[in-house]
Scaffold this motif. Sequence first.
Motif, PDB file in Angstrom:
ATOM      1  N   LEU A   1       0.835  -1.199   0.000  1.00 15.16           N
ATOM      2  CA  LEU A   1       0.000   0.000   0.000  1.00 15.16           C
ATOM      3  C   LEU A   1       0.872   1.252   0.000  1.00 15.16           C
ATOM      4  O   LEU A   1       0.563   2.232  -0.690  1.00 15.16           O
ATOM      5  CB  LEU A   1      -0.931  -0.013   1.219  1.00 15.16           C
ATOM      6  CG  LEU A   1      -1.914   1.153   1.373  1.00 15.16           C
ATOM      7  CD1 LEU A   1      -2.827   1.276   0.158  1.00 15.16           C
ATOM      8  CD2 LEU A   1      -2.738   0.989   2.650  1.00 15.16           C
ATOM      9  N   LEU A   2       1.962   1.210   0.721  1.00 15.53           N
ATOM     10  CA  LEU A   2       2.879   2.342   0.806  1.00 15.53           C
ATOM     11  C   LEU A   2       3.392   2.751  -0.572  1.00 15.53           C
ATOM     12  O   LEU A   2       3.427   3.950  -0.900  1.00 15.53           O
ATOM     13  CB  LEU A   2       4.054   1.986   1.736  1.00 15.53           C
ATOM     14  CG  LEU A   2       5.194   3.001   1.880  1.00 15.53           C
ATOM     15  CD1 LEU A   2       4.680   4.336   2.406  1.00 15.53           C
ATOM     16  CD2 LEU A   2       6.288   2.448   2.790  1.00 15.53           C
ATOM     17  N   LYS A   3       3.765   1.789  -1.376  1.00 14.40           N
ATOM     18  CA  LYS A   3       4.263   2.079  -2.730  1.00 14.40           C
ATOM     19  C   LYS A   3       3.204   2.816  -3.545  1.00 14.40           C
ATOM     20  O   LYS A   3       3.501   3.790  -4.235  1.00 14.40           O
ATOM     21  CB  LYS A   3       4.643   0.767  -3.447  1.00 14.40           C
ATOM     22  CG  LYS A   3       5.867   0.095  -2.869  1.00 14.40           C
ATOM     23  CD  LYS A   3       6.055  -1.305  -3.449  1.00 14.40           C
ATOM     24  CE  LYS A   3       7.087  -2.097  -2.673  1.00 14.40           C
ATOM     25  NZ  LYS A   3       7.164  -3.509  -3.082  1.00 14.40           N
ATOM     26  N   THR A   4       1.965   2.362  -3.460  1.00 13.60           N
ATOM     27  CA  THR A   4       0.855   2.999  -4.174  1.00 13.60           C
ATOM     28  C   THR A   4       0.629   4.417  -3.669  1.00 13.60           C
ATOM     29  O   THR A   4       0.417   5.352  -4.457  1.00 13.60           O
ATOM     30  CB  THR A   4      -0.444   2.171  -3.979  1.00 13.60           C
ATOM     31  OG1 THR A   4      -0.180   0.817  -4.354  1.00 13.60           O
ATOM     32  CG2 THR A   4      -1.585   2.721  -4.802  1.00 13.60           C
ATOM     33  N   GLN A   5       0.671   4.580  -2.355  1.00 10.30           N
ATOM     34  CA  GLN A   5       0.432   5.895  -1.742  1.00 10.30           C
ATOM     35  C   GLN A   5       1.499   6.908  -2.157  1.00 10.30           C
ATOM     36  O   GLN A   5       1.182   8.070  -2.444  1.00 10.30           O
ATOM     37  CB  GLN A   5       0.393   5.755  -0.219  1.00 10.30           C
ATOM     38  CG  GLN A   5      -0.838   5.016   0.288  1.00 10.30           C
ATOM     39  CD  GLN A   5      -0.736   4.633   1.761  1.00 10.30           C
ATOM     40  OE1 GLN A   5       0.358   4.394   2.272  1.00 10.30           O
ATOM     41  NE2 GLN A   5      -1.873   4.569   2.438  1.00 10.30           N
ATOM     42  N   LEU A   6       2.746   6.480  -2.191  1.00  8.88           N
ATOM     43  CA  LEU A   6       3.828   7.371  -2.605  1.00  8.88           C
ATOM     44  C   LEU A   6       3.642   7.830  -4.051  1.00  8.88           C
ATOM     45  O   LEU A   6       3.807   9.013  -4.363  1.00  8.88           O
ATOM     46  CB  LEU A   6       5.186   6.669  -2.452  1.00  8.88           C
ATOM     47  CG  LEU A   6       5.683   6.448  -1.022  1.00  8.88           C
ATOM     48  CD1 LEU A   6       6.865   5.492  -1.012  1.00  8.88           C
ATOM     49  CD2 LEU A   6       6.066   7.769  -0.351  1.00  8.88           C
ATOM     50  N   SER A   7       3.287   6.881  -4.918  1.00  6.59           N
ATOM     51  CA  SER A   7       3.068   7.208  -6.339  1.00  6.59           C
ATOM     52  C   SER A   7       1.911   8.180  -6.519  1.00  6.59           C
ATOM     53  O   SER A   7       1.953   9.063  -7.376  1.00  6.59           O
ATOM     54  CB  SER A   7       2.793   5.930  -7.138  1.00  6.59           C
ATOM     55  OG  SER A   7       3.887   5.053  -7.054  1.00  6.59           O
ATOM     56  N   LYS A   8       0.893   8.030  -5.704  1.00  3.39           N
ATOM     57  CA  LYS A   8      -0.295   8.894  -5.781  1.00  3.39           C
ATOM     58  C   LYS A   8       0.043  10.337  -5.373  1.00  3.39           C
ATOM     59  O   LYS A   8      -0.388  11.295  -6.007  1.00  3.39           O
ATOM     60  CB  LYS A   8      -1.384   8.337  -4.855  1.00  3.39           C
ATOM     61  CG  LYS A   8      -2.762   8.896  -5.108  1.00  3.39           C
ATOM     62  CD  LYS A   8      -3.789   8.185  -4.247  1.00  3.39           C
ATOM     63  CE  LYS A   8      -5.168   8.816  -4.417  1.00  3.39           C
ATOM     64  NZ  LYS A   8      -6.167   8.192  -3.522  1.00  3.39           N
ATOM     65  N   ILE A   9       0.843  10.480  -4.310  1.00  2.00           N
ATOM     66  CA  ILE A   9       1.224  11.827  -3.836  1.00  2.00           C
ATOM     67  C   ILE A   9       2.263  12.453  -4.757  1.00  2.00           C
ATOM     68  O   ILE A   9       2.236  13.644  -5.035  1.00  2.00           O
ATOM     69  CB  ILE A   9       1.730  11.763  -2.380  1.00  2.00           C
ATOM     70  CG1 ILE A   9       0.597  11.318  -1.445  1.00  2.00           C
ATOM     71  CG2 ILE A   9       2.283  13.125  -1.932  1.00  2.00           C
ATOM     72  CD1 ILE A   9       1.031  10.944  -0.031  1.00  2.00           C
TER      73      ILE A   9
END
Length: 281
Positions: A44-52
């Motif tokens: 989830l962290l990887k996805t969240q970083l890409s989103k921000i």
Amino acid sequence: MKKILVTGANGQLGSELSELSSGYSQYEWVFADRSQITLDNLNLLKTQLSKIHPDIILNCGAYTAVDKAESEKDLAFTINHLAVEVIAKYAKINDIKLIHISTDYVFDGTSSVALNEEAETNPINIYGASKRAGEIACLKENPDSIIIRTSWVYSKFGNNFVKTMQGLMKERESLNVVNDQIGSPTYAADLAFAMAIILGSDKWVPGIYNYSNEGEISWYEFALSIKEFGNYNCNVEGIPSVSYPTPAKRPEFSLLDKKKIKRIYNLDVPNYKESLKKMFI
């Protein structure tokens, strides 16, 4: 406009950065709490970083429950080591500047002189071991990172030694505080300002730096200063660590040498009493 992501937004340092950010409107600030940056869920962290998609990451989020870490080793290592590895990899791939916060607990406490950035690490508890693993992963995955080791952090935000002492000194007539663990406190507002100085500097010099306030004291002496500024009537006595056993062993001596950060970023580091006084004003 460069976008700065601050993890651990509700922690002491994250909260101080939030307060400071209004004076740095040249940046777009994103303050992410646990729901927005989930350090214990790596996918989830990887996805969240890409989103921000930030330009700069200030990684202030961490597992900091030192005693609890002894029984929650996997969680401590996931947040303090593996999540840092993910963030550092992401920063490297996307050419993002990363400042990661670490701790004096990477040391074993056997030194008798202030510890510089090259001093040998040898953590004596799970928290310190997880933070040291995070440092190693951070510099391995992204050698361009800046790591700041700090100690005894306190702030008007969150839970910390100063606020605990304030509460106890109001309630009790007497109090025992350990007098054989030596270091220096860090006012989180000062550390936040130091990070802003680094970001605003025309030079980015990767590697490990130390930052705490000036002064060499014990927790007992720190408590006496809190008593002084708070004008409390509580009687404070110093005791050895053996009289106050904790699940996690603490370093006896973890005073940080700040010469490097002062030299490279021309930082003026306040004395601990000067900074503590600000919290009482």
